[in-house]
Design an enzyme around this catalytic site. Structure first.
Site, mmCIF file in Angstrom:
data_model
loop_
_atom_site.group_PDB
_atom_site.id
_atom_site.type_symbol
_atom_site.label_atom_id
_atom_site.label_comp_id
_atom_site.label_asym_id
_atom_site.label_seq_id
_atom_site.Cartn_x
_atom_site.Cartn_y
_atom_site.Cartn_z
ATOM 1 N N TYR A 476 34.286 0.165 11.789
ATOM 2 C CA TYR A 476 34.851 -0.666 12.856
ATOM 3 C C TYR A 476 34.889 -2.077 12.306
ATOM 4 O O TYR A 476 34.249 -2.988 12.809
ATOM 5 C CB TYR A 476 34.025 -0.548 14.147
HETATM 6 P P1 FDA Z 1 43.080 2.617 5.933
HETATM 7 O O1 FDA Z 1 44.102 3.283 5.113
HETATM 8 O O2 FDA Z 1 43.492 1.405 6.701
HETATM 9 O O3 FDA Z 1 41.828 2.307 5.021
HETATM 10 C C1 FDA Z 1 40.656 1.683 5.494
HETATM 11 C C2 FDA Z 1 39.916 0.999 4.342
HETATM 12 O O4 FDA Z 1 39.614 1.932 3.310
HETATM 13 C C3 FDA Z 1 40.734 -0.099 3.658
HETATM 14 O O5 FDA Z 1 39.868 -1.091 3.147
HETATM 15 C C4 FDA Z 1 41.389 0.646 2.510
HETATM 16 O O6 FDA Z 1 41.789 -0.191 1.468
HETATM 17 C C5 FDA Z 1 40.297 1.602 2.095
HETATM 18 N N1 FDA Z 1 40.825 2.844 1.540
HETATM 19 C C6 FDA Z 1 41.726 3.665 2.121
HETATM 20 N N2 FDA Z 1 41.950 4.718 1.335
HETATM 21 C C7 FDA Z 1 41.173 4.573 0.242
HETATM 22 C C8 FDA Z 1 40.985 5.355 -0.932
HETATM 23 N N3 FDA Z 1 41.645 6.479 -1.116
HETATM 24 N N4 FDA Z 1 40.126 4.902 -1.881
HETATM 25 C C9 FDA Z 1 39.448 3.749 -1.694
HETATM 26 N N5 FDA Z 1 39.598 2.964 -0.601
HETATM 27 C C10 FDA Z 1 40.447 3.377 0.366
HETATM 28 N N6 FDA Z 1 35.814 6.067 12.796
HETATM 29 C C11 FDA Z 1 34.850 7.003 12.927
HETATM 30 O O7 FDA Z 1 33.895 7.024 12.156
HETATM 31 N N7 FDA Z 1 34.948 7.939 13.931
HETATM 32 C C12 FDA Z 1 35.988 7.955 14.814
HETATM 33 O O8 FDA Z 1 36.037 8.795 15.697
HETATM 34 C C13 FDA Z 1 37.011 6.975 14.660
HETATM 35 N N8 FDA Z 1 38.086 6.951 15.498
HETATM 36 C C14 FDA Z 1 39.060 5.987 15.339
HETATM 37 C C15 FDA Z 1 40.163 5.958 16.189
HETATM 38 C C16 FDA Z 1 41.143 4.987 16.053
HETATM 39 C C17 FDA Z 1 42.326 4.968 16.984
HETATM 40 C C18 FDA Z 1 41.015 4.013 15.034
HETATM 41 C C19 FDA Z 1 42.047 2.938 14.859
HETATM 42 C C20 FDA Z 1 39.935 4.040 14.165
HETATM 43 C C21 FDA Z 1 38.945 5.018 14.313
HETATM 44 N N9 FDA Z 1 37.845 5.058 13.473
HETATM 45 C C22 FDA Z 1 36.886 6.027 13.632
HETATM 46 C C23 FDA Z 1 37.693 4.075 12.404
HETATM 47 C C24 FDA Z 1 38.230 4.628 11.095
HETATM 48 O O9 FDA Z 1 37.290 5.546 10.567
HETATM 49 C C25 FDA Z 1 38.431 3.485 10.083
HETATM 50 O O10 FDA Z 1 39.344 2.577 10.583
HETATM 51 C C26 FDA Z 1 38.871 4.042 8.728
HETATM 52 O O11 FDA Z 1 38.664 3.062 7.759
HETATM 53 C C27 FDA Z 1 40.312 4.457 8.775
HETATM 54 O O12 FDA Z 1 40.696 5.119 7.606
HETATM 55 P P2 FDA Z 1 42.249 5.117 7.205
HETATM 56 O O13 FDA Z 1 42.371 5.815 5.920
HETATM 57 O O14 FDA Z 1 43.059 5.557 8.356
HETATM 58 O O15 FDA Z 1 42.497 3.552 7.060
#
Ligand code: FDA
Length: 536
Positions: A476
């Site tokens: 978060y």
């Molecule tokens: P995104 O692609 O934006 O990446 C997030 C971060 O990780 C960035 O700093 C990115 O550069 C880095 N990153 C991404 N991919 C990478 C890779 N392959 N290697 C290295 N770094 C990488 N959390 C939780 O624990 N339980 C939950 O139930 C929820 N529910 C939830 C609902 C909603 C609507 C939202 C907006 C968010 C959540 N979250 C959550 C939070 C979520 O776990 C957190 O935002 C994650 O970072 C999202 O991962 P993404 O890959 O989607 O994000």
């Protein structure tokens, strides 16, 4: 004019002409570097997008989940790369380093502060949309999943093969694997099986030198760090090997709402000590939100008690009567469904087939288009007077789309040592709080008033939550708690301010892991782990 001057003038004109005709756009050198560095020079051109390309905006926007970061003022990437092969990623890292460009990594794009696709220095965006395979091995109860897949794809592929296997991940199915695993990841099963990161048994990472490393070759310190130390600090994680867990074919779910008149404050007060002691197989949270009273149309607060239990209604109802009779759970409040159906139900995408989990563009009703979140951990019971203060905050206009969630801890979270992964919020926590406020995209211009509201609540709650440090959950992400310096170079001292809130004493081990794997601090952003030499 003397002949020698004429020939000098002609020479100068020719030189100017040659310079102009060979003038390159700022992108050309970078694109040339990419083609030369990638083994598959013909295919990399197909996955590189500059702002001149007609697909650039569509690709950029498609995974901007928070429209707070989709305004004309938001800085946009110099180039977007959507790699198809590991060699494309290796080439992008190599050329970004050579050209002094920063790199941002995007999997699902849910970062709460947009760090996966926004930077205030010139940057290249690596979007892992094409790295999304999921291979489930039922016999050995493991799955390899690539970072660009979403949680829903993982759940669907598991359920397709076996309905009593699952992965302890979150409710919102569009969240990306890459960011979710990197920050720990909690979900409906975390009190029984721990965090997602607790269930990672191997991974493949591309480091700053372009090496593809697995658990053995990256070493235990780096493998430890990538499982909860936050994304974007150590390299690009390509894929994760996950341990699958058992779930019964049918579980039981209830969501019941209670208002102030129905004793909500008293119930939440009791929930605080009942919920963390519930059996491991029970997920139990409370959500507070503003509603209009059906009686007089005035604003009031409703508290929703939400539970998912790995057992039948016949087991759950007597358990609730014994431990929490005041909530008055009856058989008719309970719905029996499988674990995967509960993901759809609680994700508020009811009456949809399981295939909806494959829809990564699905606009989740869990949030509005633009939002800001903050988090806290609670170690001591909050008094009824303390809870009452939250009700007062919800009477404000900005609270119209505000939600505060209390997620109960306990269960196996009390048993996993604080140092087993970078995620330190284990024994001693009664529950976690997430504060969330949303607004409509057209109201982005007034975003400050909503953000101020959530900051006021956070300020108010300071008395009641963890202190020294005031702990926070990295997934978060909240830049209010501290950031690295401009350009994201940072010092150990400065990063410790936000780092200890997310990681407590595990922060120091993260710094050591960072120093081993990325000593030059190439992978960096506003809240990336600094290498050790960045001490002030
Ligand atoms: P995104 O692609 O934006 O990446 C997030 C971060 O990780 C960035 O700093 C990115 O550069 C880095 N990153 C991404 N991919 C990478 C890779 N392959 N290697 C290295 N770094 C990488 N959390 C939780 O624990 N339980 C939950 O139930 C929820 N529910 C939830 C609902 C909603 C609507 C939202 C907006 C968010 C959540 N979250 C959550 C939070 C979520 O776990 C957190 O935002 C994650 O970072 C999202 O991962 P993404 O890959 O989607 O994000």
């Amino acid at each position: 004019m003397e002949p020698q001057y004429i020939s000098l003038m002609l020479g100068l004109l020719l030189a100017a002409f040659l310079t102009l005709s060979s003038a390159t756009s700022p992108h050309d050198n970078f694109l040339r570097c990419l083609s030369l560095s990638s083994n598959q020079s013909s295919s990399i051109a197909r996955v590189v997008f500059t702002p001149d390309n007609s697909s650039y905006s569509t690709i950029l926007e498609s995974r901007i989940r928070n429209h707070r970061f989709w305004t004309t003022d938001t800085p946009k990437p110099f180039v977007i790369v959507t790699p198809l092969l590991a060699s494309h990623i290796q080439a992008t890292i190599h050329c970004s380093r050579n050209h002094g460009l920063q790199l941002r990594i995007r999997s699902g794009g849910h970062d709460y502060e947009g760090l996966s696709f926004v930077s205030h220095v010139r940057f290249v965006l690596v979007d892992l949309i094409n790295f999304r395979s999921v291979d489930v091995d039922v016999e050995n109860r493991v799955a390899w999943v690539q970072s660009g897949a979403i949680l829903g794809e993982l759940y669907y592929k598991i359920a397709e093969k076996n309905k009593t296997l699952a992965f302890p991940g979150g409710i919102c199915h569009t969240v990306g694997i890459g960011g979710y695993m990197s920050g720990g990841g909690y979900g409906l099963l975390f009190r029984k099986y721990g965090l997602a990161a607790d269930n990672v048994i191997d991974a493949r990472l591309i480091d700053v030198y372009g090496r593809i490393l697995d658990r053995q070759s990256m070493g235990e310190d780096v493998f430890w760090a990538i499982r909860g130390g936050g994304g974007g600090s150590f390299g690009i994680v390509l894929s994760w090997k996950l341990k699958l867990v058992s779930v019964p074919p049918i579980g039981t779910l209830f969501t019941v709402r209670r208002t102030l008149e129905q004793n909500a404050i008293n119930l939440i007060h009791k929930w605080q000590y009942v919920a963390p002691k519930m059996p491991h197989g029970m997920y139990f949270d409370v959500a507070l939100s503003q509603v209009k009273s059906t009686r007089d149309g005035k604003k009031t607060v409703v508290s929703s008690f939400i539970a998912f239990f790995l057992g039948s209604t016949d087991e759950l109802v007597p358990l609730m009567h014994e431990r929490f009779p005041e909530l008055g759970i009856r058989k008719k409040d309970c719905i029996e469904m499988s674990w995967i159906e509960s993901i759809i139900y609680l994700g508020k995408i009811r009456n949809q087939p399981l295939e909806v989990l494959l829809d990564r563009d699905f606009q989740t009703p869990l949030t509005l288009p633009s939002y800001k979140s903050k988090s806290d951990y609670v170690k001591e019971l909050i008094s009824e007077i303390g809870l009452k203060g939250l009700w007062t905050s919800f009477s404000e206009n900005e609270a119209e789309f505000g939600v505060i969630y209390f997620f109960s801890y306990g269960g196996i979270m009390d048993e996993i040592p604080e140092s087993s992964t970078p995620f330190p919020h284990r024994a001693g926590n009664l529950y976690k709080i997430i504060y969330n406020v949303g607004w409509k995209e057209q109201d982005n211009i007034n975003s400050d008033k909503y953000i101020d509201w959530i900051r006021r609540i956070y300020g108010y709650m300071g008395t009641y939550v963890s202190k020294s440090p005031r702990e926070a959950y990295i997934n978060y992400r909240d830049l209010d708690i501290g950031t690295n310096s401009e350009g994201n170079t940072t010092s150990y001292a400065r990063a410790s301010v936000w780092g200890r809130k997310y990681f407590k004493n595990n922060f120091d081990r993260l710094v050591l892991a960072k120093t081993m794997i990325d000593p030059e601090n190439f992978f960096r952003h506003e809240q990336s782990i600094p290498p050790l030499w960045k001490k002030e």
